[in-house]
Write a protein that holds these residues in place. Structure first.
Motif, PDB file in Angstrom:
ATOM      1  N   THR A 183       0.831  -1.207   0.000  1.00  0.00           N
ATOM      2  CA  THR A 183       0.000   0.000   0.000  1.00  0.00           C
ATOM      3  C   THR A 183       0.864   1.256   0.000  1.00  0.00           C
ATOM      4  N   VAL A 184       1.887   1.276   0.851  1.00  0.00           N
ATOM      5  CA  VAL A 184       2.788   2.426   0.912  1.00  0.00           C
ATOM      6  C   VAL A 184       3.585   2.558  -0.377  1.00  0.00           C
ATOM      7  N   ALA A 185       4.080   1.440  -0.911  1.00  0.00           N
ATOM      8  CA  ALA A 185       4.862   1.488  -2.148  1.00  0.00           C
ATOM      9  C   ALA A 185       4.019   1.998  -3.314  1.00  0.00           C
ATOM     10  N   ASP A 249       8.104  -5.250  -5.801  1.00  0.00           N
ATOM     11  CA  ASP A 249       7.185  -5.527  -4.697  1.00  0.00           C
ATOM     12  C   ASP A 249       7.140  -7.017  -4.373  1.00  0.00           C
ATOM     13  N   SER A 250       7.144  -7.342  -3.073  1.00  0.00           N
ATOM     14  CA  SER A 250       7.044  -8.719  -2.576  1.00  0.00           C
ATOM     15  C   SER A 250       8.225  -9.569  -3.030  1.00  0.00           C
ATOM     16  N   CYS A 251       9.400  -9.206  -2.533  1.00  0.00           N
ATOM     17  CA  CYS A 251      10.635  -9.876  -2.958  1.00  0.00           C
ATOM     18  C   CYS A 251      10.974 -11.115  -2.145  1.00  0.00           C
ATOM     19  N   GLU A 252      10.322 -11.322  -0.996  1.00  0.00           N
ATOM     20  CA  GLU A 252      10.839 -12.308  -0.044  1.00  0.00           C
ATOM     21  C   GLU A 252      10.933 -13.731  -0.590  1.00  0.00           C
ATOM     22  N   ALA A 276      12.449  -1.617  -3.004  1.00  0.00           N
ATOM     23  CA  ALA A 276      12.017  -3.002  -2.851  1.00  0.00           C
ATOM     24  C   ALA A 276      11.121  -3.103  -1.627  1.00  0.00           C
ATOM     25  N   THR A 277      10.133  -3.980  -1.671  1.00  0.00           N
ATOM     26  CA  THR A 277       9.357  -4.286  -0.466  1.00  0.00           C
ATOM     27  C   THR A 277       9.580  -5.758  -0.154  1.00  0.00           C
ATOM     28  N   SER A 278       9.810  -6.058   1.119  1.00  0.00           N
ATOM     29  CA  SER A 278      10.142  -7.435   1.486  1.00  0.00           C
ATOM     30  C   SER A 278       9.960  -7.629   2.986  1.00  0.00           C
TER      31      SER A 278
END
Length: 487
Positions: A183-185, A249-252, A276-278
Motif C-alpha cells: 500500500t505504501v509502495a 514488490d514482494s521480494c521475499e 524493494a518491499t520485502s
C-alpha cells in the motif's frame, strides 16, 4: 482437414482441468468464460488465441511449456511451433502488449510463455470509458496499481521514504506480512510519478512461482525483447544513462534473484532509483533499510475518551473499515477501552485490523475483543480480489512460514509459549533441544527477526523479543500440531 473445436482437450489433459474459473481481470481487461472485455466493451479474439489466453491466465506467474500450449489449443493435431507464435502475436496485439508500458505475456527462451501481469480472480465492476478524456499530462498513471483513496496512519512515512529514495537510490521497505508495504509502495509510486517524468515501473513479484522469472519480468516491464535465458545483462545495459524508478514488490520468496538483479542495477546504472518491499532485507551493496512500523494504537488501561482513542491511527483504521462494511454505531466513551483492547491485540497490523473491523457488525465490539483470543481470527477472510496469500492472516503467515528453514520453524513454534516479551536466555531455555548447542537457537532467532516473524526492541544494552499476537496464535497451533504443546 477439419480441425476439432479449439480448446477441446481429452479428459486426461491437466491444462483443460485447470481452466474452471468464473472470471478474471487484468489491467483494463476482464475475461468471463470466453468473453474478453476491455473497460466493459467486448474485444474480438480468435478461438485459438482465446484458448492460449485462458491457459496462460490459469497458470499466471508460471512458465507454460510450448508443447503444453500446443497440445491444449490444438488437441489431437500435429502443428508446427510457428502456429503458436502467430497466435501469440495476435493475442499480444489485441491486448496492446508493449504499449504505454503494459506487459502481459513474456517469452522465456527455450521454455515457453508466461503471463506476467497481476491477475485478479472473481467479478469486478468496470466503469465505462468516458467520452471526454483529460489531457494525457494530467491523467492518472495507468501503468501503476490502484492507489487507496485514503491511507490512514502513513502520512509521515511517504515524505521520509521519498527523501530517502532520492538521496540513497536503493531502499528496501521492510516489515511483517500484512503491515501495508505494498500500500505504501503504491502510494509512493503515484507521488513520484511526476518527479520521474512518468518513468515509474511497478513490478509485482508476488504471483511469481519461479524465481528465475524475476529478470524476464523486469525485462518485459521495460519493453525489452531478449533472446537468451538470462536477460540481466540486457536490463543493466538498457538502464545505463536512463533515469527512472523501479519498484520491486514482494521480494521475499524470490529474494536471491531479486537481490542479485537489484545490486547489479545499483552498481551499473546510477540514474536508477530502486524501492524493494520485502519481509526481510536483500543484504546487498547499496541497500538502505526503511522499517515500516505497526500503526500506533491507544494505550490500554489509560481510561481515554472515545475522541482520544480515535486520535490513534490503528483505531482510526478500525473504525473506518468497520463503517465501510456497514457498521453505523458510534463509538462511545464506554466503548473506548474495549476498542483500545482490540487495537492492542491486533498489534497495529493493517491487514489484521481490516479483517477484524469488517466483522464488528456481526459480533459487536465486546464479542470481537473476546474472539481475538481465539485462533478463529487466522481464518477470517478479506477482499475476494486480494492475492491468495493476503486473504487471511493464516495465509499470510503460511507464506512466511514456508520461507524459513526447519530449525527456524521449530524455534518459532516453541517461542509461542511466551505470552509477552522474552530474552535470548529465555528463548534458549524453551527452544533448545536437550544437549543441543545454544548457538543454534540464537542463529534461528536472528533469522526470525530478520524475516519479520519476531520483533526485537532495545532493553538497555540488551534486547527483548516478542511475537505479534497473530504470529503467536499461528505458531501455537503449529506447536499443537507437532504434539509439543503441554497438555
Amino acid at each position: 482437414m477439419t480441425e476439432p473445436p479449439a480448446g477441446h482437450s481429452s479428459p486426461g489433459n491437466g491444462a483443460g482441468a485447470s481452466l474452471d474459473f468464473d472470471a478474471v481481470s487484468f489491467g483494463p481487461f476482464s475475461l468471463r468464460s470466453r468473453l474478453l472485455e476491455r473497460d466493459g466493451a467486448p474485444v474480438k479474439l480468435g478461438s485459438r488465441a482465446m484458448d492460449i489466453l485462458r491457459l496462460l491466465l490459469s497458470r499466471a506467474g508460471e512458465v507454460v511449456p510450448k508443447s503444453e500450449i500446443l497440445s491444449y489449443a490444438w488437441s489431437g493435431l500435429a502443428v508446427e511451433e510457428i502456429s503458436l507464435r502467430v497466435h501469440v502475436a495476435e493475442l499480444r496485439k489485441v491486448l496492446g502488449d508493449g504499449k504505454d508500458g503494459a506487459r502481459y505475456i513474456t517469452n522465456v527462451p527455450s521454455r515457453g510463455y508466461c503471463f506476467v501481469a497481476p491477475v485478479q480472480r472473481g467479478e469486478r465492476n468496470v466503469a465505462p470509458v468516458p467520452v471526454l478524456r483529460a489531457p494525457e499530462r494530467a491523467a492518472a498513471p495507468v501503468a501503476l496499481p490502484h492507489r487507496l483513496d485514503r491511507m490512514i496512519g502513513r502520512d509521515d512515512v511517504l515524505p521520509e521514504l521519498s527523501a530517502r529514495l532520492l538521496s540513497d537510490r536503493f531502499v528496501t521497505l521492510r516489515g511483517p506480512g500484512g503491515i501495508g508495504k505494498t500500500t505504501v509502495a503504491t502510494a509512493l509510486a503515484h507521488d513520484m510519478w511526476q518527479a520521474f517524468e512518468g518513468q515509474v515501473h511497478f513490478l509485482e513479484f508476488g504471483p511469481l512461482k519461479d524465481a528465475t522469472l524475476v529478470a524476464s519480468t523486469v525485462a518485459a516491464a521495460l519493453g525489452l525483447v531478449v533472446h537468451h535465458d538470462d536477460p540481466s545483462g540486457s536490463i543493466v545495459n538498457f538502464l545505463r544513462g536512463r533515469r527512472l524508478l523501479l519498484i520491486l514488490d514482494s521480494c521475499e520468496h524470490v529474494i536471491d534473484e531479486a537481490a542479485r538483479l537489484a545490486e547489479n542495477i545499483y552498481r551499473e546504472a546510477p540514474g536508477i532509483a530502486i524501492l524493494a518491499t520485502s519481509r526481510e532485507s536483500l543484504l546487498v551493496e547499496g541497500e538502505q533499510i526503511f522499517e515500516l512500523v505497526p500503526l500506533a494504537g491507544p494505550p490500554q488501561g489509560a481510561r481515554l475518551s472515545a475522541s482520544e482513542v480515535l486520535d490513534y491511527p490503528a483505531a482510526q483504521l478500525f473504525i473506518d473499515r468497520a463503517a465501510a462494511a456497514g457498521h453505523r454505531g458510534d463509538i462511545t466513551d464506554e466503548d473506548a477501552e474495549v476498542l483500545a483492547e482490540i487495537c492492542g491485540k491486533l498489534d497495529g497490523i493493517a491487514l489484521a485490523i481490516e479483517l477484524a473491523a469488517v466483522r464488528v457488525g456481526v459480533y459487536g465490539l465486546r464479542e470481537m475483543a473476546a474472539l481475538l483470543d481465539s485462533r478463529l481470527k487466522l481464518e477470517w477472510r478479506g477482499r475476494r480480489t486480494a492475492p491468495p496469500w493476503q486473504q487471511t492472516l493464516g495465509a499470510t503467515l503460511d507464506w512466511s512460514f514456508g520461507l524459513i528453514g526447519e530449525s527456524e520453524r521449530t524455534v518459532l513454534q516453541r517461542l509461542a509459549i511466551f505470552a509477552g516479551p522474552f530474552t535470548l536466555k529465555g528463548a534458549i531455555a524453551v527452544a533448545a533441544d536437550e544437549g543441543a548447542a545454544a548457538d543454534r537457537v540464537a542463529d534461528a532467532l536472528e533469522q526470525l527477526v530478520a524475516k519479520s516473524l519476531v520483533s526485537a526492541q532495545p532493553d538497555g544494552a540488551s534486547r527483548r523479543y516478542r511475537l505479534l499476537d497473530a504470529t503467536r496464535a499461528y505458531a501455537m497451533q503449529k506447536l499443537v500440531d507437532a504434539g509439543e504443546a503441554a497438555g
